[in-house]
Design a protein around this motif. Structure first.
Motif, PDB file in Angstrom:
ATOM      1  N   GLU A  12     -75.813 -36.558  -3.593  1.00 49.96           N
ATOM      2  CA  GLU A  12     -76.822 -37.284  -2.813  1.00 49.96           C
ATOM      3  C   GLU A  12     -76.223 -37.822  -1.516  1.00 49.96           C
ATOM      4  OE1 GLU A  12     -80.756 -38.581  -2.304  1.00 49.96           O
ATOM      5  OE2 GLU A  12     -79.858 -37.234  -3.786  1.00 49.96           O
ATOM      6  N   GLU A  16     -77.408 -36.859   2.330  1.00 48.82           N
ATOM      7  CA  GLU A  16     -77.846 -37.910   3.246  1.00 48.82           C
ATOM      8  C   GLU A  16     -77.137 -37.839   4.596  1.00 48.82           C
ATOM      9  OE1 GLU A  16     -77.250 -41.566   1.205  1.00 48.82           O
ATOM     10  OE2 GLU A  16     -79.125 -41.416   0.041  1.00 48.82           O
ATOM     11  N   LEU A  42     -84.837 -38.220   2.306  1.00 51.29           N
ATOM     12  CA  LEU A  42     -83.812 -37.641   3.176  1.00 51.29           C
ATOM     13  C   LEU A  42     -84.334 -37.419   4.589  1.00 51.29           C
ATOM     14  CD1 LEU A  42     -82.194 -34.961   0.817  1.00 51.29           C
ATOM     15  CD2 LEU A  42     -81.255 -37.182   1.479  1.00 51.29           C
TER      16      LEU A  42
END
Length: 299
Positions: A12, A16, A42
């Motif tokens: 993650e 990002e 995002l």
């Protein structure tokens, strides 16, 4: 080891930090990464960074109407709220989404990405491609035409990624037909300051708060006032003087008078109409107007 074998938080964090081009490339790897890379959380950051200053509520409503009308859609599958749109069914020919070019063969390949039309990603792509025209406002329209100096007019905009500028389409103004301006830089754009249609009179809620002072439209002093701040009572009068000091004294555009309590739309078909008045408190907006102030006084 596959990238999907990474711990959830690590993956993650990587996603990002990717720019829009990276997210689009990663989305083309597999269905699992596609779902992750199209996630709204995002794309919110990228949407805000690139489009937040010029895309407002009016543009979002236009986008929702665009989706509801089924424009560019190919079909609606099994009752799901997903429009498979031609515009977003594949991503190609964009510098940040284009297929990889092999240095040896110089051949390109096209990646097809089905995109949920209700997602933030689809809206971002719609704006980036330039095929979605959205409402916003342009400072000094028509490249600083003398008749529009220190103005901010409503227009429909389309982005040109090759030049990082916009094409503006202005509605008819008085006797002027629809006008189109190309090459408008981002610095001359903003989202509408008030959420009122350009065809409706903005109901001013600040007329009683306006005092003589500086802005694009200066709130001036009454003829009976000598301008001495210690003895000025202009703010107690129902009559409000608006001065536009970019025009020479004596010009018909230099000054106008309105009534604080009974202010209505005024004008004519030849010269256009004016009506709503908004008090500016934002320092950044005031600085923007000052930067646009003409070098010479206008006739």
């Amino acid at each position: 080891m596959s990238v999907l074998d990474l711990p959830e938080l690590v993956l993650e964090c990587i996603l990002e930090k990717l720019p829009p081009s990276g997210l689009c490339n990663m989305a083309a790897v597999c269905s699992s990464l596609r779902d992750r890379c199209m996630s709204d959380h995002l794309w919110e950051k990228h949407m805000k960074q690139k489009w937040g200053r010029i895309v407002g509520p009016a543009a979002y409503r236009e986008w929702q109407w665009h989706l509801a009308s089924g424009k560019d859609s190919t079909h609606l599958k099994q009752g799901k709220q997903r429009l498979w749109m031609k515009l977003f069914s594949f991503v190609r020919s964009f510098s940040w989404v284009r297929s990889k070019v092999h240095d040896t063969s110089k051949q390109t390949t096209t990646t097809r990405l089905p995109v949920d039309s209700n997602s933030i990603m689809s809206w971002y792509l719609a704006l980036e491609t330039g095929r979605f025209w959205f409402p916003a406002q342009v400072y000094n329209r028509e490249n600083g035409h003398v008749g529009f100096i220190l103005s901010c007019y409503d227009a429909e905009l389309s982005y040109d990624q090759s030049t990082d500028t916009f094409q503006a389409r202005y509605p008819p103004h008085g006797r002027r037909p629809i006008a189109i301006e190309c090459g408008v830089p981002r610095e001359r754009l903003r989202a509408a300051a008030v959420d009122t249609s350009p065809h409706d009179l903005h109901i001013s809620d600040c007329l009683n708060d306006l005092h003589p002072g500086w802005w694009y439209g200066v709130v001036g002093h009454l003829e009976s006032c000598d301008g001495n701040e210690n003895f000025c009572h202009c703010h107690n009068s129902e009559t409000l003087i608006l001065e536009f000091n970019q025009y020479t004294p004596g010009s018909r555009w230099r000054k106008t008078t309105i009534n604080r309590k009974d202010h209505r739309e005024e004008g004519n078909e030849a010269d256009g109409f004016y009506g709503g008045i908004r008090k500016v408190n934002n320092e950044e907006e005031i600085k923007m107007w000052k930067r646009l102030w003409p070098v010479e006084v206008l006739e």
